[in-house]
Design an enzyme around this catalytic site. Structure first.
Site, PDB file in Angstrom:
ATOM      1  N   ASP A 114       0.833  -1.206   0.000  1.00  0.00           N
ATOM      2  CA  ASP A 114       0.000   0.000   0.000  1.00  0.00           C
ATOM      3  C   ASP A 114       0.872   1.261   0.000  1.00  0.00           C
ATOM      4  O   ASP A 114       1.983   1.265   0.540  1.00  0.00           O
ATOM      5  CB  ASP A 114      -0.876  -0.029   1.259  1.00  0.00           C
ATOM      6  N   GLU A 165       1.035  -0.378  -5.034  1.00  0.00           N
ATOM      7  CA  GLU A 165       0.129   0.710  -5.404  1.00  0.00           C
ATOM      8  C   GLU A 165       0.905   2.020  -5.419  1.00  0.00           C
ATOM      9  O   GLU A 165       1.182   2.599  -4.370  1.00  0.00           O
ATOM     10  CB  GLU A 165      -1.030   0.795  -4.401  1.00  0.00           C
TER      11      GLU A 165
END
Length: 609
Positions: free
Chosen positions: A382, A425
């Protein structure tokens, strides 16, 4: 009772940390634009429903037999051509393969990954629904735990396998903040960390997700079905301070009033609810963020930067900023640190002191231990742009070593010789190359497909030609790959946003699932899951419950179509990782080839009425 508050301390903007902190990340110049479709500047191809003949001389040998995987029809190559009638429910597609072809082995480059928000998927063990005193809000339940858990995932593994999925990405199963914060810009709902992005203790299963035994069973049973497990992880930030955790672990300070704090917060602080004129953000009015000593008992200034008294202030750049006012881990620091202070008041933690360790060392150890213990096959990282690349490289190296150790300890459970895999990401990433591939990432999430190609391909499959060609040409020349999506918890849900009808959702699946990339199917894409309640945070709508109760004939027709395409992808690495070769414009036909794996996809056109 109102007091002056520092807005950067509050969780009042919690909606902007929607899984992955998307709202706070700026789109970069990594996105890729695509020119008009190859010779498809006017009306899309039309098909009259009659058999079509396709020249496949460059793909299949004369006299060999070719199968349309979608319909099951077989045709013999004669004078370089085959003749088929597309199945009525195929949307005009033929998925051609040699009848002698056996299913390929697994490759991350062409994987079909099913992303589930575990809490919203399936409730396998209702007894853990209200762990740590968590509760519903009695309203729209936008940000509360809904009951989905690891046991539920295990019960639905057959469903996931039958779809043709060969990897599953789950939200972080480790312990999250136990309490709630105010959700949305208006504080109009109670927001728990159901999505797994507010970490509290990396060494434990979150009890709402289940037990360590249940998690081991899930991973083992997924592996038995040939399904790899990818775990969502966060190294950028910790979770917010909540009333529940402050009270349980004795950190922070409440305001001094004329009466005991329990008069305002109740004996169990987390049971506080807004009165008339208050919102879920108003709990901050009872907290004193200026008490330096009391807040040292939390993570501590050696671990995080945040606008609480006694802590270093967040910076202005990507690496030191505080995303959505979350405590930013000092992963770049070389300073030797001990365990976070509040862990000492946490009797259940498995964390132990690591001599000579920095913050990065602790996080890398805790996360890679999940690989060593359970045999996790990969991580989805993330907020990648907000952590220095060296930290990701350290995580990849440690996790790869842990994966090899797990394989040596469990030779009977080893699926293949694939190495540990990591995708990330990085907000706005498209086809452009990235230095992150040099720091341990095998793949990056592709933000371009949903914005640039999804609607175009849904409206006319042959309009994908330029996009398909460009993706395949670029990705076949480099090691760094992409994971494309059509729906995301961070952006929008395809059904209702891109596809407005069930038929359009089928067409969307055609163009998406034949991408020359690995693909991420968001749970319920295959069944046209609808958006849920959102209140003042529109991203919450993408995290609705899996629509198990909506499996009527129309929705099952969508599922059947996506399933056919996913099963075809699973059989052929060439679909997701092969060279793309245009064979014909009318009908639109192309070959995908990887080594000796060859398939031909044909689009006859939209059915004329």
């Amino acid at each position: 009772m109102k007091n002056s508050l520092k807005p950067t301390l509050l969780a009042c903007f919690v909606s902007v940390i929607i899984a992955g902190c998307a709202s706070t990340e700026q789109t970069t110049n990594q996105t890729q634009t695509f020119s008009s479709p190859h010779k498809q500047t006017a009306q899309c191809l039309q098909w009259d429903g009659q058999p079509i003949t396709v020249d496949v001389s460059a793909s299949f040998k004369e006299g060999s037999t070719v199968k349309d995987f979608y319909s099951g029809q077989i045709s013999t190559v004669q004078q370089g051509s085959v003749t088929f009638t597309p199945a009525a429910d195929s949307g005009g597609l033929l998925l051609l393969e040699s009848t002698n072809k056996k299913a390929d082995t697994f490759s991350w480059d062409s994987a079909s990954i099913y992303f589930v928000i575990t809490d919203r998927f399936y409730n396998g063990n209702p007894t853990n629904d209200n762990s740590y005193g968590r509760s519903k809000d009695g309203q729209k339940e936008i940000g509360t735990f809904h009951g989905g858990d690891i046991a539920g995932l295990t019960k639905k593994l057959d469903y996931i396998e039958d779809l043709g999925i060969n990897a599953i990405w789950i939200t972080a199963p480790y312990e999250q903040i136990r309490g709630w914060v105010g959700g949305g810009m208006s504080g109009d709902f109670k927001h728990y960390a159901y999505h797994g992005y507010y970490a509290q203790d990396y060494t434990l299963m979150d009890q709402n997700m289940g037990t360590a035994k249940e998690f081991k069973q899930f991973v083992d049973q997924a592996h038995q079905r040939g399904i790899r497990v990818v775990m969502d992880i966060v190294m950028n930030h910790a979770g917010y301070a909540t009333l529940a955790d402050m009270q349980a672990f004795k950190f922070g300070e409440t305001q001094n009033f004329d009466q005991p704090i329990e008069t305002y917060l109740t004996e169990k602080w987390t049971n506080w609810t807004p009165a008339k004129g208050e919102t879920w953000h108003s709990f901050n009015d009872f907290i004193d963020y200026g008490k330096r000593k009391s807040w040292q008992q939390w993570w501590g200034p050696d671990w995080v930067r945040t606008d609480i008294s006694g802590y270093p202030s967040p910076g202005a750049n990507d690496l030191t900023m505080s995303l959505a006012y979350l405590p930013d881990f000092k992963t770049e620091s070389k300073k030797v640190v001990g365990l976070p202070t509040f862990y000492k008041n946490k009797p259940d933690t498995k964390a132990v002191e690591i001599p000579g360790a920095s913050v990065r060392d602790y996080l890398v150890t805790w996360l890679s231990d999940w690989v060593r213990e359970y045999g996790i096959d990969g991580f989805r990282a993330d907020t990648v742009k907000h952590v220095e690349p060296e930290a990701w490289q350290a995580l990849k190296m440690a996790s790869s070593q842990a994966f090899q150790e797990w394989k040596l300890e469990h030779p009977d459970k080893v699926l293949d010789n694939n190495e540990f895999w990591m995708t990330g990401e990085y907000w706005g990433q498209g086809l452009s190359d990235s230095k992150l591939y040099e720091y341990g990432f095998d793949s990056l999430i592709d933000f371009s497909y949903q914005t640039d190609l999804a609607k175009k391909g849904m409206n006319c499959f042959s309009a994908m030609q330029d996009g398909y060609q460009q993706y395949a040409d670029i990705l076949n020349k480099r090691d760094g790959k992409l994971l494309s999506y059509v729906s995301s918890h961070d952006t929008k849900l395809a059904y209702g946003s891109i596809a407005k009808t069930l038929d359009k959702q089928k067409q969307l699946g055609s163009a998406f699932l034949l991408m020359p990339t690995a693909v991420q199917v968001f749970y319920g894409d295959e069944t046209a899951r609808e958006k849920g309640s959102r209140s003042s945070d529109k991203k919450q709508a993408t995290r609705s419950d899996m629509n198990w109760q909506q499996f009527d004939a129309e929705h099952l027709a969508v599922k059947k179509h996506w399933q056919k395409l996913l099963q075809f992808r699973k059989r052929h690495q060439a679909v997701g990782a092969g060279q793309h070769i245009l064979l014909s414009n009318t009908p639109y036909a192309f070959e995908r080839r990887k080594n000796d794996d060859v398939v031909v996809i044909v689009y006859a056109g939209q059915m004329t009425k």
